[in-house]
Design a protein around this motif. Structure first.
Motif, PDB file in Angstrom:
ATOM      1  N   TYR A 130      -4.569 -11.049 -14.298  1.00 52.22           N
ATOM      2  CA  TYR A 130      -5.069 -12.181 -15.082  1.00 52.22           C
ATOM      3  C   TYR A 130      -4.013 -12.776 -16.017  1.00 52.22           C
ATOM      4  O   TYR A 130      -4.219 -12.909 -17.228  1.00 52.22           O
ATOM      5  N   TYR A 163       7.909  -8.570 -10.210  1.00 53.54           N
ATOM      6  CA  TYR A 163       6.518  -8.548  -9.726  1.00 53.54           C
ATOM      7  C   TYR A 163       6.238  -7.215  -9.030  1.00 53.54           C
ATOM      8  O   TYR A 163       6.784  -6.959  -7.976  1.00 53.54           O
ATOM      9  N   TYR A 195      -6.554 -18.407 -17.103  1.00 54.36           N
ATOM     10  CA  TYR A 195      -7.078 -18.043 -15.778  1.00 54.36           C
ATOM     11  C   TYR A 195      -8.539 -18.479 -15.699  1.00 54.36           C
ATOM     12  O   TYR A 195      -9.362 -18.092 -16.555  1.00 54.36           O
ATOM     13  N   SER A 238      -5.174  -3.410  -5.147  1.00 50.92           N
ATOM     14  CA  SER A 238      -4.538  -4.244  -4.119  1.00 50.92           C
ATOM     15  C   SER A 238      -3.662  -3.356  -3.242  1.00 50.92           C
ATOM     16  O   SER A 238      -2.818  -2.633  -3.753  1.00 50.92           O
ATOM     17  N   ASP A 279      -8.387 -12.386   4.463  1.00 47.86           N
ATOM     18  CA  ASP A 279      -9.750 -12.910   4.580  1.00 47.86           C
ATOM     19  C   ASP A 279      -9.846 -13.879   5.772  1.00 47.86           C
ATOM     20  O   ASP A 279     -10.769 -13.802   6.612  1.00 47.86           O
ATOM     21  N   GLN A 297     -13.102  -8.369  -1.924  1.00 42.09           N
ATOM     22  CA  GLN A 297     -11.686  -8.691  -2.167  1.00 42.09           C
ATOM     23  C   GLN A 297     -10.895  -8.104  -1.004  1.00 42.09           C
ATOM     24  O   GLN A 297     -10.706  -6.890  -0.911  1.00 42.09           O
ATOM     25  N   ALA A 298     -10.425  -8.990  -0.127  1.00 43.00           N
ATOM     26  CA  ALA A 298      -9.818  -8.538   1.129  1.00 43.00           C
ATOM     27  C   ALA A 298      -8.480  -7.806   0.946  1.00 43.00           C
ATOM     28  O   ALA A 298      -7.972  -7.205   1.882  1.00 43.00           O
ATOM     29  N   GLU A 334       1.825  -2.673  -1.542  1.00 46.28           N
ATOM     30  CA  GLU A 334       2.060  -2.521  -2.977  1.00 46.28           C
ATOM     31  C   GLU A 334       1.918  -1.042  -3.313  1.00 46.28           C
ATOM     32  O   GLU A 334       2.527  -0.519  -4.246  1.00 46.28           O
TER      33      GLU A 334
HETATM   34  N1  EPU Z   1      -8.898 -14.702  -1.963  1.00 49.67           N
HETATM   35  C1  EPU Z   1      -9.670 -14.948  -0.857  1.00 49.67           C
HETATM   36  N2  EPU Z   1     -10.330 -13.915  -0.270  1.00 49.67           N
HETATM   37  C2  EPU Z   1     -10.251 -12.645  -0.750  1.00 49.67           C
HETATM   38  C3  EPU Z   1      -9.467 -12.394  -1.876  1.00 49.67           C
HETATM   39  C4  EPU Z   1      -8.781 -13.429  -2.467  1.00 49.67           C
HETATM   40  O1  EPU Z   1      -9.772 -16.071  -0.408  1.00 49.67           O
HETATM   41  O2  EPU Z   1     -10.870 -11.773  -0.157  1.00 49.67           O
HETATM   42  C5  EPU Z   1      -8.184 -15.815  -2.594  1.00 49.67           C
HETATM   43  C6  EPU Z   1      -9.048 -16.525  -3.606  1.00 49.67           C
HETATM   44  O3  EPU Z   1      -8.871 -17.886  -3.454  1.00 49.67           O
HETATM   45  C7  EPU Z   1      -8.472 -16.128  -4.939  1.00 49.67           C
HETATM   46  C8  EPU Z   1      -7.026 -15.826  -4.598  1.00 49.67           C
HETATM   47  O4  EPU Z   1      -7.034 -15.357  -3.244  1.00 49.67           O
HETATM   48  O5  EPU Z   1      -8.585 -17.138  -5.869  1.00 49.67           O
HETATM   49  C9  EPU Z   1      -6.414 -14.759  -5.466  1.00 49.67           C
HETATM   50  O6  EPU Z   1      -7.298 -13.657  -5.588  1.00 49.67           O
HETATM   51  P1  EPU Z   1      -7.472 -12.857  -6.965  1.00 49.67           P
HETATM   52  O7  EPU Z   1      -7.565 -13.786  -8.103  1.00 49.67           O
HETATM   53  O8  EPU Z   1      -8.538 -11.845  -6.783  1.00 49.67           O
HETATM   54  O9  EPU Z   1      -6.067 -12.161  -7.146  1.00 49.67           O
HETATM   55  P2  EPU Z   1      -5.097 -11.437  -6.130  1.00 49.67           P
HETATM   56  O10 EPU Z   1      -3.860 -12.259  -6.017  1.00 49.67           O
HETATM   57  O11 EPU Z   1      -5.800 -11.082  -4.883  1.00 49.67           O
HETATM   58  C10 EPU Z   1      -3.826 -10.146  -8.018  1.00 49.67           C
HETATM   59  C11 EPU Z   1      -3.370  -8.726  -8.266  1.00 49.67           C
HETATM   60  C12 EPU Z   1      -4.540  -7.871  -8.757  1.00 49.67           C
HETATM   61  C13 EPU Z   1      -5.097  -8.506 -10.030  1.00 49.67           C
HETATM   62  C14 EPU Z   1      -5.528  -9.939  -9.706  1.00 49.67           C
HETATM   63  C15 EPU Z   1      -6.021 -10.707 -10.912  1.00 49.67           C
HETATM   64  C16 EPU Z   1      -1.557  -8.365  -6.712  1.00 49.67           C
HETATM   65  C17 EPU Z   1      -1.095  -7.672  -5.477  1.00 49.67           C
HETATM   66  N3  EPU Z   1      -2.823  -8.167  -7.048  1.00 49.67           N
HETATM   67  O12 EPU Z   1      -4.760 -10.094  -6.923  1.00 49.67           O
HETATM   68  O13 EPU Z   1      -4.012  -6.605  -9.090  1.00 49.67           O
HETATM   69  O14 EPU Z   1      -6.195  -7.747 -10.534  1.00 49.67           O
HETATM   70  O15 EPU Z   1      -4.405 -10.688  -9.178  1.00 49.67           O
HETATM   71  O16 EPU Z   1      -4.970 -11.085 -11.730  1.00 49.67           O
HETATM   72  O17 EPU Z   1      -0.751  -9.042  -7.366  1.00 49.67           O
HETATM   73  C18 EPU Z   1      -3.593  -4.424  -8.210  1.00 49.67           C
HETATM   74  O18 EPU Z   1      -2.381  -4.668  -8.370  1.00 49.67           O
HETATM   75  O19 EPU Z   1      -3.992  -3.304  -7.762  1.00 49.67           O
HETATM   76  C19 EPU Z   1      -4.565  -5.451  -8.546  1.00 49.67           C
HETATM   77  C20 EPU Z   1      -5.866  -5.294  -8.351  1.00 49.67           C
END
Ligand code: EPU
Length: 339
Positions: A130, A163, A195, A238, A279, A297-298, A334
């Motif tokens: 976030y 990152y 965010y 993730s 996804d 969350q894919a 990751e």
């Molecule tokens: N999305 C989809 N389908 C899904 C998942 C995501 O379409 O199943 C799209 C959505 O449009 C969403 C975008 O991808 O808006 C991004 O998804 P999200 O905001 O959930 O964030 P993320 O990029 O998937 C990253 C971190 C997470 C952290 C979140 C929130 C990485 C690898 N992961 O996930 O960190 O909680 O942002 O800031 O950078 C972790 O590192 O273990 C972790 C959970």
């Protein structure tokens, strides 16, 4: 120092993979670590330093020495007009540290609420969520050099944070045991609430003024709506990093896949949402035996109960191949995969 043999790691990794360590030792204070480094038994064993176990996948049993880090304690070690320095033992749970800061009204880590794992592992992969990464508040850490037993203090520049990256994943991988980490927090809150989902959650709380507690609550709500509860279901958050591409590649992708989700960064690159890619390939909610892809969350792979490390790994490989074939993008794990 008690060395255990053929020790089960099932409850020491959040994926809940039932792997064993050939040798296992747990350190509860700095002296034990220094002592171990100076008079090392099991010197020639392959070793693995295990902290909260929240970012690791055991593909098989570990044929070597697993060192579990459990140093406790949180204390204030300094302050000036605007900041405080808070030092946490490497074995303190990350969320306990965040809660301590929130409880004392120290701002900086609230966006990183409810992240599994321990404080000592946070700098290793520079945890983030976030709009905030731990590097934004990081001050220093103390670590023991395993070969010599010498304690070194690393400042932020020396950690070379990126990152989900740091020097501890690359140049000095497995060379140091982190004893404690120190964060610099603000006495007057500095909110990072741009965010979109945070704003929406805060709105629901109907507050006159935003508080650190309210931000933390908003984050916890968002996380619990998307991510599996690590106490209930095995996962490591993730599983893949969001791939980074240059502008040329991004424009190519955008042209071919107009709906693609991407975020530009300060370096002129684009972070592509790996969750979206996976996804799109239809993996969300997929289940094969006890391994699967989270329904909400894919990017998160899960163990429904008794999945083996190899099964999760094989699913991850299939996901990588399908994304590569369709989008031409190589997903990088990751999670730390232990062979
Ligand atoms: N999305 C989809 N389908 C899904 C998942 C995501 O379409 O199943 C799209 C959505 O449009 C969403 C975008 O991808 O808006 C991004 O998804 P999200 O905001 O959930 O964030 P993320 O990029 O998937 C990253 C971190 C997470 C952290 C979140 C929130 C990485 C690898 N992961 O996930 O960190 O909680 O942002 O800031 O950078 C972790 O590192 O273990 C972790 C959970």
């Amino acid at each position: 120092m008690e060395i255990k043999k053929d020790f089960s790691l099932k409850y020491l990794n959040t994926f809940r993979i039932d792997a064993t360590a050939r040798f296992f030792v747990e350190f509860k204070n700095d002296y034990e670590v220094i002592d171990f480094a100076k008079n090392r038994t099991l010197k020639n064993e392959r070793r693995l330093i295990l902290n909260g176990g929240s970012n690791i996948l055991f593909k098989s049993n570990f044929d070597g020495l697993v060192i579990k880090i459990s140093m406790q304690g949180i204390e204030k070690t300094g302050e000036d007009k605007n900041h405080v320095l808070i030092k946490a033992g490497a074995g303190i749970s990350w969320d306990k540290l965040v809660e301590y800061c929130i409880g004392h009204n120290y701002s900086g880590l609230e966006n990183l609420s409810a992240i599994p794992g321990n404080a000592g592992a946070a700098p290793i992969q520079n945890i983030g969520a976030y709009g905030v990464e731990q590097k934004d508040c990081f001050y220093s850490l103390e670590a023991v050099h395993i070969e010599t037993g010498i304690i070194k203090i690393f400042n932020a520049a020396e950690c070379n944070f990126g990152y989900r990256e740091s020097i501890f994943k690359k140049q000095v991988k497995d060379e140091y045991i982190i004893l404690s980490v120190t964060y610099q927090l603000f006495k007057t809150p500095v909110f990072r609430i741009d965010y979109g989902a945070i704003k929406a959650e805060l709105k629901k709380q109907n507050l006159k003024n935003v508080t650190i507690k309210a931000v933390s609550k908003a984050i916890c709500n968002i996380r619990s709506s998307k991510l599996p509860n690590p106490d209930e279901i095995g996962s490591a958050g993730s599983f893949f990093k969001n791939p980074m591409v240059d502008q040329k590649k991004y424009l190519e992708l955008k042209n071919k896949f107009p709906e693609i989700v991407a975020y530009p960064n300060d370096l002129g690159k684009y972070k592509i949402a790996a969750g979206w890619l996976i996804d799109q390939m239809g993996w969300k909610g997929y289940r094969r035996g006890d391994s699967g892809v989270c329904k909400t969350q894919a990017l998160v792979l899960i163990n429904y109960g008794s999945a083996k490390g190899e099964e999760i790994y094989s699913l991850a490989t299939d996901i990588q191949q399908s994304v590569l074939k369709h989008f031409g993008l190589q997903l990088e794990p990751e999670v730390n995969i232990i062979q």
